[in-house]
Every structure is written in C-alpha cells, then in structure tokens.
Design an enzyme around this catalytic site. Structure first.
Site, PDB file in Angstrom:
ATOM      1  N   GLN A  22       0.702  -0.571   0.165  1.00  0.00           N
ATOM      2  CA  GLN A  22      -0.265  -0.145   0.408  1.00  0.00           C
ATOM      3  C   GLN A  22       0.959   1.421   0.155  1.00  0.00           C
ATOM      4  O   GLN A  22       2.013   1.523   0.807  1.00  0.00           O
ATOM      5  CB  GLN A  22      -1.032  -0.161   0.946  1.00  0.00           C
ATOM      6  CG  GLN A  22      -1.809   1.024   1.289  1.00  0.00           C
ATOM      7  CD  GLN A  22      -2.681   1.535   2.311  1.00  0.00           C
ATOM      8  OE1 GLN A  22      -2.055   1.722   3.114  1.00  0.00           O
ATOM      9  NE2 GLN A  22      -4.135   0.874   2.481  1.00  0.00           N
TER      10      GLN A  22
ATOM     11  N   TYR B 191      -6.107  10.870   4.718  1.00  0.00           N
ATOM     12  CA  TYR B 191      -4.747  10.494   4.008  1.00  0.00           C
ATOM     13  C   TYR B 191      -5.069  11.474   2.671  1.00  0.00           C
ATOM     14  O   TYR B 191      -5.689  11.919   2.108  1.00  0.00           O
ATOM     15  CB  TYR B 191      -3.795   9.546   4.357  1.00  0.00           C
ATOM     16  CG  TYR B 191      -3.973   9.100   5.583  1.00  0.00           C
ATOM     17  CD1 TYR B 191      -3.157   9.569   6.296  1.00  0.00           C
ATOM     18  CD2 TYR B 191      -4.086   7.861   6.068  1.00  0.00           C
ATOM     19  CE1 TYR B 191      -2.298   9.042   7.717  1.00  0.00           C
ATOM     20  CE2 TYR B 191      -3.659   7.341   7.080  1.00  0.00           C
ATOM     21  CZ  TYR B 191      -3.789   7.969   8.064  1.00  0.00           C
ATOM     22  OH  TYR B 191      -3.076   7.392   9.426  1.00  0.00           O
TER      23      TYR B 191
ATOM     24  N   ARG C 237      -7.313   1.843  -2.317  1.00  0.00           N
ATOM     25  CA  ARG C 237      -8.408   1.928  -0.707  1.00  0.00           C
ATOM     26  C   ARG C 237      -8.699   3.418  -0.682  1.00  0.00           C
ATOM     27  O   ARG C 237      -8.163   4.057  -0.735  1.00  0.00           O
ATOM     28  CB  ARG C 237      -7.504   1.852  -0.278  1.00  0.00           C
ATOM     29  CG  ARG C 237      -8.452   0.864   1.190  1.00  0.00           C
ATOM     30  CD  ARG C 237      -7.657   0.488   2.398  1.00  0.00           C
ATOM     31  NE  ARG C 237      -8.349  -0.327   3.602  1.00  0.00           N
ATOM     32  CZ  ARG C 237      -8.257  -0.355   4.889  1.00  0.00           C
ATOM     33  NH1 ARG C 237      -7.580   0.350   5.461  1.00  0.00           N
ATOM     34  NH2 ARG C 237      -8.912  -1.384   5.291  1.00  0.00           N
TER      35      ARG C 237
ATOM     36  N   GLY D 220      -8.812  -6.839   9.759  1.00  0.00           N
ATOM     37  CA  GLY D 220      -7.938  -6.360  10.394  1.00  0.00           C
ATOM     38  C   GLY D 220      -7.669  -7.237  11.414  1.00  0.00           C
ATOM     39  O   GLY D 220      -6.425  -8.164  11.990  1.00  0.00           O
ATOM     40  N   ARG D 221      -7.164  -6.597  13.042  1.00  0.00           N
ATOM     41  CA  ARG D 221      -7.396  -6.429  14.680  1.00  0.00           C
ATOM     42  C   ARG D 221      -7.361  -8.090  14.058  1.00  0.00           C
ATOM     43  O   ARG D 221      -6.127  -8.536  14.883  1.00  0.00           O
ATOM     44  CB  ARG D 221      -8.012  -6.178  15.484  1.00  0.00           C
ATOM     45  CG  ARG D 221      -7.474  -4.405  15.108  1.00  0.00           C
ATOM     46  CD  ARG D 221      -8.062  -3.173  16.231  1.00  0.00           C
ATOM     47  NE  ARG D 221      -9.751  -3.848  15.904  1.00  0.00           N
ATOM     48  CZ  ARG D 221     -10.441  -2.914  15.380  1.00  0.00           C
ATOM     49  NH1 ARG D 221      -9.328  -2.095  14.835  1.00  0.00           N
ATOM     50  NH2 ARG D 221     -11.737  -2.661  15.016  1.00  0.00           N
TER      51      ARG D 221
END
Length: 366
Positions: A99, A186, A233, A322-323
C-alpha cells in the site's frame, strides 16, 4: 455464490481463499531510514494463509511521513528490505501487494525539519487528531498534527511522480501489485473531499477536479504492473478526522468509473468499524458493483457470518479481517474450524520488538 474459504483465480493470480489481510500500521521498520527488516518478513510470512496480503501503509517519499518507524519504499535500502518480505511470502505460496501512502496533513513538523506538512489546502485537522511519534528513547507518544500549508502545482506533480517511482520500486522489490491509499483522511482522500480541499484550480471545486490528483497518479502507474495488479483503497462513509463531506460516496463512485476504464484490479473499501458508525447503504454497494467490474474488497469489523453474507450477495470478492490477524497468524484456519481467537495485546501494537508482533503462535488443538 462464493464461499469464504474457496480458492479462485483473477487474471493471472490464484488466491487460496476470499480472506484478505488489510493494511495495519505496526511501526517496526529499522532505523535510521525506515527500512523493512527480517522481523517484518517473519510477520508477513506467518500470515500467508490469507488469500491476499496488503502491507502496512508505506511511504512514497521522505516527506510523506506522519508516524514514527513506518516503512518506506523510496530508497535502495528500503527496496532491499522489502525483498526479504516478498520472498518470505512467496516461499509460502502467498500473494502480497504494497500500500503506497502519503499522509498529507496527518503529520507533524517533527517529520519535516520543523516545517508544516502539506495538504490540498491550508486547513488544519480537528483538535484531537493525533499522530504517533517516538521520542529519543524509542518510546511512542501521541502528538497533535501541525497545521498544513497548501501544495503548489509543481509540488502536486512531484508527489504524483513519487507515487510512480514507488510503484516501480515495488515491482523491483517483488510485490505482486500496488494499492494506492486514498482513505482515512490521508493525502489522496484530502483531495477527494470538499471539507479538506478548498482549491480553486484544476484540483478543486468540482468532483471531476477533486479526483484529478488520484487519477493522474493512476495514469502514471497503470503500465508498471500486469493488468489487474493495481488497487485503490477508499473510505467513502468515514467522516472522521475532519473529512465530513456528504458528497464523498458519489465522488468515489466517479473515481471508480475512471479506474475501471483503466483496468484497475480492485477497489478496497475501509468501512467505519466503531459501534456508532453509519451502515454502508445497500444502494451504494449495488452501485459500486455495477460500476466496477473487477474485484471489490471490504474491511470493517466483519464477523464470519457477515463476511459470508456479503460474498453471497455479490457485493464483495474479498473480506479483510484486520485486528484478528494481529494475534492469529493462522486466522483463516481458525475461522474455518471455529477455533477460538486470541485478543491482541494493545500495548504492543505500535513500535517495539518481537513481543506482540511475531510471537503469537498458531492454534494447537488438544
């Protein structure tokens, strides 16, 4: 109808299942130089049961940084470090994309020789927006973002070139593909939204102009990898970090039309995952599927049942967890067999050594 655990092919890639490991910042790169290392290679190599691995967000240039110890892909040393990672994943039959990331205003003057970070417009993040910064002892602390300055047109072009060079470096490092980070507040996301983009030139005002920064990056990288090996993404329904623009879903759909025409392989949606987060409307999911003919990835606190449901409805081709991947390197096997999941140690999520990073074991049945 897709089963979460069934293998499938797309273009020239074979995926062992429909489970993706999404980007998760872990701040373990070697210093100085933000260089990927053997410990990171072990970490990613342990998690190759995922059909697709997408690395943690990776800096396209030195001035793209907003958090300590995040890896880059702009120096020869970083490229050599990433080769350790891609080799480890490929030796175990995995597929890995990197990424590519520029934080924009989500940064602090500490990372820019005391100067403000850059953004589409000189609009600060809301009070309380923090970035993780290590002190001289290597211990992390949260600091408020420094108000940014607006990018010039020449600087915009230079950053777009940085993304292109980073994609070339990714190919040299052995990655199977590249994902552009256009989510979570971002830099690319900042261009997409009216709340953070007040420009009155070719990169602002209208949706067509606000997607231009992204599309011009895409045009620069589209021929670097084989057809289908590029992704983006987005987080169209995440309004945090001062990104509260209700028109974002429509803007993202417009960008997706262009990306589809360019042959991008996938779109990856980062869905808000806190308890009071808004639900993604089914109408948006249906529109996204109609607009984009290739793969769709979703991520956002999915359970096994929700993952299977969204696959069966045809709204996604991958579900990213994810986590759960932090503390369960063998997550797909655990999910398939109904084995218990380990909760990660939150104190070791960012920075540090092997503890809480590569010392989580695979499940051992009695």
């Amino acid at each position: 109808m897709s089963d979460l655990f069934s293998p499938f092919t797309f273009k020239d890639m074979m995926f062992r299942n429909h489970i993706a490991m999404p980007p998760m910042t872990r701040c373990r790169s070697s210093q100085p130089g933000n260089i990927p290392n053997a410990m990171m290679a072990t970490y990613y190599g342990q998690r190759t049961q995922a059909g697709l691995i997408i690395t943690e967000a990776t800096l396209v240039s030195p001035d793209a940084q907003g958090y300590s110890f995040t890896p880059g892909i702009h120096s020869p040393e970083q490229v050599e470090g990433w080769k350790l990672v891609t080799n480890a994943v490929h030796e175990r039959g995995g597929t890995i994309f990197v990424q590519l990331w520029h934080v924009g205003r989500m940064s602090h003057a500490h990372f820019h020789n005391g100067q403000p970070p850059v953004a589409p417009s000189a609009i600060a993040t809301p009070d309380g927006t923090m970035v993780w910064m290590a002190n001289e002892q290597g211990q992390g602390e949260l600091r408020r973002c420094t108000p940014p300055r607006a990018l010039t047109l020449d600087e915009i072009a230079r950053i777009q070139d940085d993304f292109a060079q980073a994609a070339k470096n990714a190919k040299e490092a052995g990655f199977d593909g590249v994902e552009l980070h256009a989510a979570n507040g971002y830099l690319i996301d900042q261009f997409l939204r009216k709340s953070s983009n007040h420009r009155d030139d070719a990169y602002g005002e209208s949706p067509e102009n606000r997607i231009r920064f992204l599309i011009e990056i895409a045009e620069r990288i589209v021929d670097i990898f084989p057809d289908g090996h590029l992704g983006v993404r987005f987080a169209p329904h995440n309004q945090s970090r001062g990104m509260n623009d209700p028109d974002t879903p429509e803007t993202v759909l417009l960008a997706m039309k262009h990306l589809a025409d360019m042959g991008f392989g996938y779109v990856h949606f980062a869905e808000a995952d806190w308890d009071t987060a808004p639900e993604v409307p089914r109408e948006f999911r249906a529109l996204a599927r109609a607009i984009f003919p290739n793969l769709i990835i979703v991520a956002g606190n999915y359970t096994l049942d929700r993952a299977q449901e969204i696959l069966e409805n045809g709204y996604a081709d991958f579900v990213a967890f994810g986590r759960p991947f932090v503390a369960n390197p063998d997550l797909p096997t655990r999910l398939k067999n109904g084995w218990p999941l380990v909760e990660p140690d939150r104190s070791t999520l960012y920075g540090g050594d092997e503890k809480g990073y590569i010392d989580y074991p695979e499940y051992q049945s009695a």
